[in-house]
Design a protein around this motif. Structure first.
Motif, PDB file in Angstrom:
ATOM      1  N   UNK A 110    -104.584  85.826 -86.271  1.00 18.12           N
ATOM      2  CA  UNK A 110    -104.230  84.421 -86.491  1.00 18.12           C
ATOM      3  C   UNK A 110    -103.750  83.860 -85.155  1.00 18.12           C
ATOM      4  N   UNK A 111    -104.338  82.753 -84.765  1.00 19.40           N
ATOM      5  CA  UNK A 111    -103.997  82.096 -83.503  1.00 19.40           C
ATOM      6  C   UNK A 111    -103.398  80.732 -83.824  1.00 19.40           C
ATOM      7  N   UNK A 112    -102.253  80.428 -83.187  1.00 21.41           N
ATOM      8  CA  UNK A 112    -101.609  79.133 -83.379  1.00 21.41           C
ATOM      9  C   UNK A 112    -101.397  78.452 -82.032  1.00 21.41           C
ATOM     10  N   UNK A 113    -101.774  77.189 -81.964  1.00 24.28           N
ATOM     11  CA  UNK A 113    -101.453  76.329 -80.828  1.00 24.28           C
ATOM     12  C   UNK A 113    -100.424  75.339 -81.373  1.00 24.28           C
ATOM     13  N   UNK A 114     -99.150  75.624 -81.096  1.00 23.72           N
ATOM     14  CA  UNK A 114     -98.038  74.917 -81.740  1.00 23.72           C
ATOM     15  C   UNK A 114     -97.613  73.700 -80.933  1.00 23.72           C
ATOM     16  N   UNK A 115     -97.524  72.560 -81.623  1.00 25.63           N
ATOM     17  CA  UNK A 115     -96.941  71.315 -81.111  1.00 25.63           C
ATOM     18  C   UNK A 115     -97.601  70.802 -79.833  1.00 25.63           C
ATOM     19  N   UNK A 116     -98.914  70.672 -79.850  1.00 24.92           N
ATOM     20  CA  UNK A 116     -99.639  70.093 -78.727  1.00 24.92           C
ATOM     21  C   UNK A 116     -99.877  68.613 -78.938  1.00 24.92           C
ATOM     22  N   UNK A 117     -99.989  67.879 -77.855  1.00 25.03           N
ATOM     23  CA  UNK A 117    -100.338  66.461 -77.929  1.00 25.03           C
ATOM     24  C   UNK A 117    -101.283  66.174 -76.776  1.00 25.03           C
ATOM     25  N   UNK A 118    -102.517  65.873 -77.050  1.00 23.38           N
ATOM     26  CA  UNK A 118    -103.174  65.799 -78.358  1.00 23.38           C
ATOM     27  C   UNK A 118    -103.397  67.201 -78.919  1.00 23.38           C
ATOM     28  N   UNK A 119    -104.031  67.255 -80.076  1.00 22.93           N
ATOM     29  CA  UNK A 119    -104.306  68.542 -80.709  1.00 22.93           C
ATOM     30  C   UNK A 119    -105.187  69.398 -79.800  1.00 22.93           C
ATOM     31  N   UNK A 120    -104.886  70.682 -79.766  1.00 24.16           N
ATOM     32  CA  UNK A 120    -105.667  71.622 -78.959  1.00 24.16           C
ATOM     33  C   UNK A 120    -106.953  72.000 -79.680  1.00 24.16           C
ATOM     34  N   UNK A 121    -107.897  72.534 -78.932  1.00 22.77           N
ATOM     35  CA  UNK A 121    -109.120  73.110 -79.496  1.00 22.77           C
ATOM     36  C   UNK A 121    -109.048  74.615 -79.312  1.00 22.77           C
ATOM     37  N   UNK A 163    -107.925  75.350 -75.589  1.00 21.51           N
ATOM     38  CA  UNK A 163    -108.288  74.318 -74.625  1.00 21.51           C
ATOM     39  C   UNK A 163    -107.432  73.091 -74.884  1.00 21.51           C
ATOM     40  N   UNK A 164    -106.812  72.575 -73.816  1.00 18.55           N
ATOM     41  CA  UNK A 164    -105.940  71.410 -73.932  1.00 18.55           C
ATOM     42  C   UNK A 164    -105.946  70.672 -72.596  1.00 18.55           C
ATOM     43  N   UNK A 165    -105.819  69.335 -72.603  1.00 18.17           N
ATOM     44  CA  UNK A 165    -105.804  68.601 -71.325  1.00 18.17           C
ATOM     45  C   UNK A 165    -104.699  69.058 -70.375  1.00 18.17           C
ATOM     46  N   UNK A 166    -103.621  69.652 -70.902  1.00 16.50           N
ATOM     47  CA  UNK A 166    -102.531  70.139 -70.045  1.00 16.50           C
ATOM     48  C   UNK A 166    -102.799  71.541 -69.516  1.00 16.50           C
ATOM     49  N   UNK A 167    -103.915  72.162 -69.919  1.00 14.12           N
ATOM     50  CA  UNK A 167    -104.257  73.487 -69.411  1.00 14.12           C
ATOM     51  C   UNK A 167    -104.871  74.377 -70.478  1.00 14.12           C
TER      52      UNK A 167
END
Length: 175
Positions: A110-121, A163-167
């Motif tokens: 299970x992989x979680x990308x917690x509290x990203x803005x915008x939502x992560x891929x 993947x997220x715009x912040x890195x």
């Protein structure tokens, strides 16, 4: 989120007046102003917003400890002897998600990308069948959860890539 941001205005010479009109999405508008004739500054903004340098040297606005409440329109209006200048910015705040990876009670990754803005891929390597859910939060962040299905977990090691715009981040696990 949490960093400082500097918005610059026209570095014109002979500035007689400079005004930052700030209209955040959350809270009321505020003004940061400067008049050269008496070297006077005025603000009704929070302490987190101020001049980066003295306004008669560099008309830049610094926002310290940027948060999602700072998102919005920032307009700089400069009056100078030779001309006027207007610059408008829309500040968008990115919140990098916190990546967690674990094995559930059935041995599924299970992989979680917690509290990203915008939502992560999220992406699994090697590519497999998975479920994906998103949960929105009051602070405009999103948690994305991805779970590999039972029939695709007969590998020794799987990697979750976020993947997220912040890195981009990745973690591997063997369940």
């Amino acid at each position: 989120v949490g960093d400082s941001s500097v918005l610059t205005c026209s570095p014109k010479s002979n500035i007689t007046m400079l005004v930052w009109n700030i209209r955040p999405k959350v809270g009321g508008p505020c003004i940061l102003g400067y008049r050269a004739e008496n070297n006077l500054t005025h603000t009704n903004c929070t302490d987190s917003m101020n001049w980066k340098f003295r306004p008669n040297q560099h008309p830049a606005l610094e926002i310290q400890q940027v948060g999602t409440a700072h998102e919005g329109n920032y307009t700089c209006e400069t009056v100078a002897t030779e001309s006027n200048f207007v610059a408008t910015y829309y500040l968008t705040v990115l919140a990098p998600p916190m990546l967690t990876l674990y094995c559930d009670d059935h041995g599924n990754p299970v992989c979680k990308a917690v509290a990203g803005k915008p939502a992560a891929q999220l992406l699994w390597v090697p590519d497999s069948n998975f479920t994906l859910t998103e949960e929105g939060h009051d602070n405009e962040t999103v948690t994305v959860v991805s779970k590999l299905t039972a029939n695709s977990t007969n590998r020794t090691n799987t990697t979750c890539v976020v993947f997220h715009p912040a890195g981009t981040q990745s973690k591997s696990i063997a369940c």
